[in-house]
Write an enzyme that holds these catalytic residues in place. Structure first.
Site, PDB file in Angstrom:
ATOM      1  N   ASN A   1      37.579  41.320  26.260  1.00 51.23           N
ATOM      2  CA  ASN A   1      38.394  42.768  26.282  1.00 51.23           C
ATOM      3  C   ASN A   1      39.715  42.534  25.271  1.00 51.23           C
ATOM      4  O   ASN A   1      40.278  41.485  25.855  1.00 51.23           O
ATOM      5  CB  ASN A   1      38.365  42.608  28.138  1.00 51.23           C
ATOM      6  CG  ASN A   1      38.885  44.219  28.151  1.00 51.23           C
ATOM      7  OD1 ASN A   1      40.032  44.467  27.692  1.00 51.23           O
ATOM      8  ND2 ASN A   1      39.898  43.770  29.225  1.00 51.23           N
TER       9      ASN A   1
ATOM     10  N   LYS B   1      41.992  44.668  25.638  1.00 55.07           N
ATOM     11  CA  LYS B   1      42.964  45.025  26.659  1.00 55.07           C
ATOM     12  C   LYS B   1      43.787  46.192  25.137  1.00 55.07           C
ATOM     13  O   LYS B   1      43.583  46.567  24.508  1.00 55.07           O
ATOM     14  CB  LYS B   1      43.668  44.854  27.241  1.00 55.07           C
ATOM     15  CG  LYS B   1      43.203  43.947  28.204  1.00 55.07           C
ATOM     16  CD  LYS B   1      43.948  43.467  29.240  1.00 55.07           C
ATOM     17  CE  LYS B   1      42.582  42.056  29.881  1.00 55.07           C
ATOM     18  NZ  LYS B   1      43.263  41.300  31.351  1.00 55.07           N
TER      19      LYS B   1
ATOM     20  N   HIS C   1      37.605  48.915  35.291  1.00 60.47           N
ATOM     21  CA  HIS C   1      38.395  47.457  34.863  1.00 60.47           C
ATOM     22  C   HIS C   1      39.352  47.439  36.419  1.00 60.47           C
ATOM     23  O   HIS C   1      40.498  48.554  36.940  1.00 60.47           O
ATOM     24  CB  HIS C   1      38.734  46.838  33.559  1.00 60.47           C
ATOM     25  CG  HIS C   1      39.672  46.160  33.270  1.00 60.47           C
ATOM     26  ND1 HIS C   1      40.571  45.419  33.534  1.00 60.47           N
ATOM     27  CD2 HIS C   1      39.037  44.387  33.339  1.00 60.47           C
ATOM     28  CE1 HIS C   1      41.495  44.073  33.580  1.00 60.47           C
ATOM     29  NE2 HIS C   1      40.052  43.598  32.742  1.00 60.47           N
TER      30      HIS C   1
ATOM     31  N   GLU D   1      42.537  47.000  35.879  1.00 63.91           N
ATOM     32  CA  GLU D   1      43.681  47.380  35.065  1.00 63.91           C
ATOM     33  C   GLU D   1      43.738  49.065  35.538  1.00 63.91           C
ATOM     34  O   GLU D   1      45.022  49.371  35.377  1.00 63.91           O
ATOM     35  CB  GLU D   1      43.523  47.307  33.632  1.00 63.91           C
ATOM     36  CG  GLU D   1      44.920  45.276  34.502  1.00 63.91           C
ATOM     37  CD  GLU D   1      44.274  44.413  32.903  1.00 63.91           C
ATOM     38  OE1 GLU D   1      43.665  44.667  32.011  1.00 63.91           O
ATOM     39  OE2 GLU D   1      44.176  43.459  33.233  1.00 63.91           O
TER      40      GLU D   1
ATOM     41  N   GLU E   1      36.196  39.608  38.302  1.00 63.57           N
ATOM     42  CA  GLU E   1      37.232  38.737  37.936  1.00 63.57           C
ATOM     43  C   GLU E   1      38.023  39.363  39.537  1.00 63.57           C
ATOM     44  O   GLU E   1      38.445  40.836  39.149  1.00 63.57           O
ATOM     45  CB  GLU E   1      37.426  40.363  36.705  1.00 63.57           C
ATOM     46  CG  GLU E   1      36.923  40.485  35.226  1.00 63.57           C
ATOM     47  CD  GLU E   1      37.313  40.738  34.378  1.00 63.57           C
ATOM     48  OE1 GLU E   1      38.154  39.642  33.609  1.00 63.57           O
ATOM     49  OE2 GLU E   1      37.829  41.638  34.185  1.00 63.57           O
TER      50      GLU E   1
ATOM     51  N   GLY F   1      45.236  36.552  34.435  1.00 62.90           N
ATOM     52  CA  GLY F   1      46.400  36.408  33.376  1.00 62.90           C
ATOM     53  C   GLY F   1      47.746  35.496  33.888  1.00 62.90           C
ATOM     54  O   GLY F   1      48.926  35.959  33.604  1.00 62.90           O
TER      55      GLY F   1
ATOM     56  N   SER G   1      41.988  33.999  33.417  1.00 64.72           N
ATOM     57  CA  SER G   1      42.237  33.551  33.370  1.00 64.72           C
ATOM     58  C   SER G   1      41.725  32.095  32.218  1.00 64.72           C
ATOM     59  O   SER G   1      42.113  30.846  32.337  1.00 64.72           O
ATOM     60  CB  SER G   1      43.506  32.201  34.118  1.00 64.72           C
ATOM     61  OG  SER G   1      44.649  33.467  33.932  1.00 64.72           O
TER      62      SER G   1
HETATM   63  P1  13P Z   1      42.765  37.355  31.267  1.00 67.04           P
HETATM   64  O1  13P Z   1      41.731  35.959  30.090  1.00 67.04           O
HETATM   65  O2  13P Z   1      44.176  37.515  30.128  1.00 67.04           O
HETATM   66  O3  13P Z   1      43.273  36.561  32.340  1.00 67.04           O
HETATM   67  O4  13P Z   1      41.287  38.907  31.913  1.00 67.04           O
HETATM   68  C1  13P Z   1      40.902  38.786  31.925  1.00 67.04           C
HETATM   69  C2  13P Z   1      40.584  40.436  31.952  1.00 67.04           C
HETATM   70  O5  13P Z   1      40.878  40.674  32.794  1.00 67.04           O
HETATM   71  C3  13P Z   1      39.482  40.570  31.276  1.00 67.04           C
HETATM   72  O6  13P Z   1      39.311  41.384  30.831  1.00 67.04           O
END
Ligand code: 13P
Length: 236
Positions: free
Chosen positions: A8, A10, A90, A92, A155, A161, A197
């Site tokens: 992803n 993002k 997601h 976010e 997740e 992150g 992460s």
């Molecule tokens: P990170 O691997 O940067 O923590 O992000 C995970 C994520 O949100 C994948 O959708």
């Protein structure tokens, strides 16, 4: 067992980076690993994939294909760009107002168009009760037909992150909980991915758990590290 690794990107990357990524990914040979790359919509066109172990995913989809929707992207548009998977719900996007009902509608749109949703769930805080995750799944799959194999990306929001990871025990407990819950609502088969992460330094540990694959964020932009992870998993 065959693993599914989803990248992803993002709201990151640019034409130059994605050109490099596509060039390298088109050359990669893996025996037993499947890869899905999810760029921002505006870069889907850069993803001319010539490797049958690699598919394209999008990071979102509209919930209502029939409305006049400024700024939205329809299933038809995604299909024209060879998209096969869609990340739905997601954290976010939940953070900016996406609720369970909208997520459920988006899953419906995906399945009506033969797009495979990757349904993201996860608790906000480490101390939250884990059954919140089951209610997210229940609501996401409300009235959705049982003739598909759901892909759930677990997740934990507190892990995304942050460099903080749940223990392997906790991941395994979640995978068991999610899979047995899915069985009770009629989905005998499912894939459960872990995201949050994961990087080059810890993926080997995570992959020892019961997960069917990974949803990678930050590390997927570092193409050399990403490829090392893919090869490492493929050789397990
Ligand atoms: P990170 O691997 O940067 O923590 O992000 C995970 C994520 O949100 C994948 O959708």
């Amino acid at each position: 067992m065959r693993k599914l690794i989803v990248a992803n990107y993002k709201m990151n990357g640019d034409k130059k980076l994605f050109k490099q990524i596509v060039k390298k990914i088109n050359k990669i040979k893996l025996r037993d690993t499947k890869v899905v790359l999810c760029p921002p919509f505006i870069y889907l066109n850069e993803f001319k994939i010539k490797n049958n172990i690699v598919s394209i995913g999008s990071q979102d989809i509209t919930n209502d294909e029939n409305s006049k929707s400024t700024g939205q992207i329809s299933a038809k548009m995604l299909l024209e760009h060879d998209v096969k998977y869609v990340i739905v719900g997601h954290s976010e996007r939940r953070k900016i107002g996406e609720n369970d009902k909208l997520i459920n509608q988006k899953i419906n749109v995906c399945l009506n168009n033969f797009l495979m949703p990757i349904i993201c769930v996860g608790e906000e805080k480490k101390t939250d009760k884990l059954d919140i995750v089951l209610s997210q799944i229940k609501n996401a799959l409300d009235s959705i037909n049982k003739n598909f194999v759901p892909i759930i990306a677990y997740e934990p929001v507190w892990s995304i992150g942050t460099g903080k990871l749940p223990s392997i025990n906790r991941i395994d407990k979640m995978i068991d909980m999610i899979k047995s819950f899915l069985k009770t609502i009629g989905y005998n088969e499912s894939l459960v991915l872990y995201g949050g992460s994961v990087g080059l330094d810890n993926y080997k540990e995570i992959i020892k758990s019961k997960i069917d694959g990974l949803l990678l964020g930050g590390v997927s932009l570092r193409i050399d590290k990403f490829i090392k992870i893919l090869k490492g998993i493929d050789n397990e």
